[in-house]
Enzyme design. Sequence first.
Site, PDB file in Angstrom:
ATOM      1  N   ASP A 483       0.812  -1.223   0.000  1.00  0.00           N
ATOM      2  CA  ASP A 483       0.000   0.000   0.000  1.00  0.00           C
ATOM      3  C   ASP A 483       0.844   1.272   0.000  1.00  0.00           C
ATOM      4  O   ASP A 483       0.319   2.345  -0.288  1.00  0.00           O
ATOM      5  CB  ASP A 483      -0.917   0.025   1.229  1.00  0.00           C
ATOM      6  CG  ASP A 483      -2.139  -0.856   1.055  1.00  0.00           C
ATOM      7  OD1 ASP A 483      -2.720  -0.827  -0.039  1.00  0.00           O
ATOM      8  OD2 ASP A 483      -2.514  -1.564   2.003  1.00  0.00           O
ATOM      9  N   CYS A 484       2.093   1.135   0.363  1.00  0.00           N
ATOM     10  CA  CYS A 484       2.937   2.320   0.518  1.00  0.00           C
ATOM     11  C   CYS A 484       3.820   2.595  -0.691  1.00  0.00           C
ATOM     12  O   CYS A 484       4.636   3.527  -0.665  1.00  0.00           O
ATOM     13  CB  CYS A 484       3.797   2.184   1.769  1.00  0.00           C
ATOM     14  SG  CYS A 484       2.814   2.109   3.279  1.00  0.00           S
TER      15      CYS A 484
END
Length: 811
Positions: A483-484
């Site tokens: 997600d990052c």
Amino acid sequence: MKFGYFDDAKREYVITTPLTPYPWINYLGMKDFLSLISNHAGGYCFYKDARLRRITRFRYNNVPLDMGGRYFYIKDGDDVWSPSWMPTRKDLEFYQCRHGLGYTIITGRRNGIEVEQRFFVPVDENCEIHHLRITNKTNTKKEIKLFSLIEFCLWNALDDMTNFQRNFSTGEVEIEGSVIYHKTEYRERRNHFSFYSVNVPISGFDTDRDTFLGLYRGFENPAAVELGKSFNSEAHGWSPIASHMIEISLLPEETKELVFVLGYVENEPEKKWFKKGVINKEKAYKMIEKFSKPEDVNAAFEKLKEFWDGLLDKFNVSTGIDKVDRMVNIWNQYQCMVTFNLSRSASYFESGIGRGMGFRDSNQDILGFVHQIPERARERILDLAATQLEDGGAYHQYQPLTKRGNNEIGGNFNDDPLWLILSTVHYIKETGDWSILDEVVPFENNPEKVGTLFEHLKRAFYHVVNNLGPHGLPLIGRADWNDCLNLNAFSTNPDESFQTCDNKDGKTAESVMIAGMFVYVGKEFVKICERLGKEDIAKDAQYHIEKMKEAILNYGYDGEWFLRAYDYFGNKVGSKENDEGKIFIETQGFCVMAQIGLDDGKAISALDSVKKYLDTEHGIVLVQPAFTEYKIHLGEITSYPPGYKENAAVFCHNNPWIMIAECIVGRGDRAFEYWSKIAPSYREDISEIHKLEPYVYCQMIAGKDAYKPGEAKNSWLTGSAAWNFVAMTQWILGIRPDFDGLLIDPCIPKEWNGFTVKRVFRNAVYNIKVKNPDGVSKGIKKVVVDGKEMSSNLIPAFSDGKEHFVEVIMG
């Protein structure tokens, strides 16, 4: 340094000091009523949804830490103390916390008074039981006073901590005998209330927090307890609580038992009221009566233990290595079930307010628990599919109470759809239930837009095909599994989320990880199509898989390892050409799991690069070299200090992908080495460094670049649970469900001489004995089932309700 020990016979972890490096928690409940409880009796409970149906209040990131929970105070003369140590923090002559499967028992002794507190949620009941046994260990008579305390949350946990101009005016309670009812907002749109009861007459009560505590006091020294007398306060607005006062007389060696019930009740809208202003308590009366006697509580407790015995009986291994057996047989399976129940929504690191249930998260969790309760896996798959978008994309999260997608987060995380295929495949392989594919499921929870589950899987597959970038690799969207890694965010505003910031058109940034995953999952989709006789779809899907493999080999390999991505500008990410972030873990795992590069050495080279550049004493870090400055075109990953979270921490979630990859290439010693480095039971001896619970996996362990390498964060609710269980049971031990039976294909350390497994599979029991006389890691020389030698290591699905005996000779 240890702060307790494993009691394998009782399936408990026994904590011997309240001074653990961080609160070590457990979970109570299995389905609707769920609770978090620490070794200090901290935490809270809720019904279904930790945000929308929060029953008791808890303050995260508080000082002192872990303040707020289910508290009991003993007033013994002028001395006031708590058997859970918190909140009074008075020294105890004896302290012990036993975290078990769905229960926690905390015992404290001071001045010769011993209080055992047993906390659990009964099977199929919407309540917490607090069963106290109070014993006088002295040779003189004791006269003591016991005060209980829980603090009610005003239902919506977000509103509860923000909307004080309303909340301070709405709190309402009713007191009836020894029961305190919380009915805030019941007069309007709510038809639910909670209560806290005790099974003996009380000498007093309090329901107003400020009165009970004293306005400028904390939980550690309530005014009522210090005075030794309840104020009999009734909450009108402000902050409602429930506190009972009970006077207890104990002869030497005498024990008295108390049963407290913290319950939740929903009434039908037309049956809300007994009379005007008085709630209908019939359901509460029945629940209280059901647990009014200690013997009733003991029976419910035994039922809970039997319930877990049944779940854990589905898979049981004996390797002769305690640290392995206790993780596989008890704690990893237990964590898989807890994580399935809650996704990532409520832990001591997730407040339960923002996350809801993750789409990719919940699909992965199914992999670790489907063998225990397959019917709940089926339900979850259909719930997830119902949030899917018409184009095959997916909402990233949904709320468990409404089962609808979260608009606040939205979608466009382009790996999400593929996880639905993977979870469905695992479900079918486990159960043989192909009918699930015929279930008619809506898109976006819209009953006017429906399709079979197979149609949902098809759209998930082609969502990737329809969203390819310049190199023929999948567009990453907002992010993939990581997600990052935000290649389209370009965020300069600290007040916006990296995950929802999406200010580039997203038509160039590509993910090699999704590409590898597409090949890995796509092969299973093709098998489903072939089984269903959908040859045209199977042929077309295989064509796209081959094209993706070609794209990976042409544009996704960097000479020694697989690239991670291409950024918005078309530049390589995870390449030797980069100054930082040269190699990532995710693609090395998924591309080898997809069997890309097995025939030309690329797979071995990639895994050897993992060993060379990413392996550490605490596990495999996510990326190297760590990022030392914020790179706007890469996003949140570069916002973390080196060694933490996605920026080069050990992510316990994706380490198993490398373990599985090592099993695919036949290197069992290395696969087990990786497994043991992050397995909680192996890290127990360094608990002062690891910091978190030594019985469950955490999300991350600080990497070699961190200030404190080896320190863990974000325990309990993590995909680490499911994937480590899959890596160990299906790949290292090699007991792997397949469409037509149970595949036996171990990949173990050469020094292991074998192991035994009991596996319940499709209504039959398989007693499997694996022997390794030649000291190999992989390879099957002989398989005998019920005395008959087999021509294959795929054992049929007997589905006959009988026991079968399987002998496997490696070689």
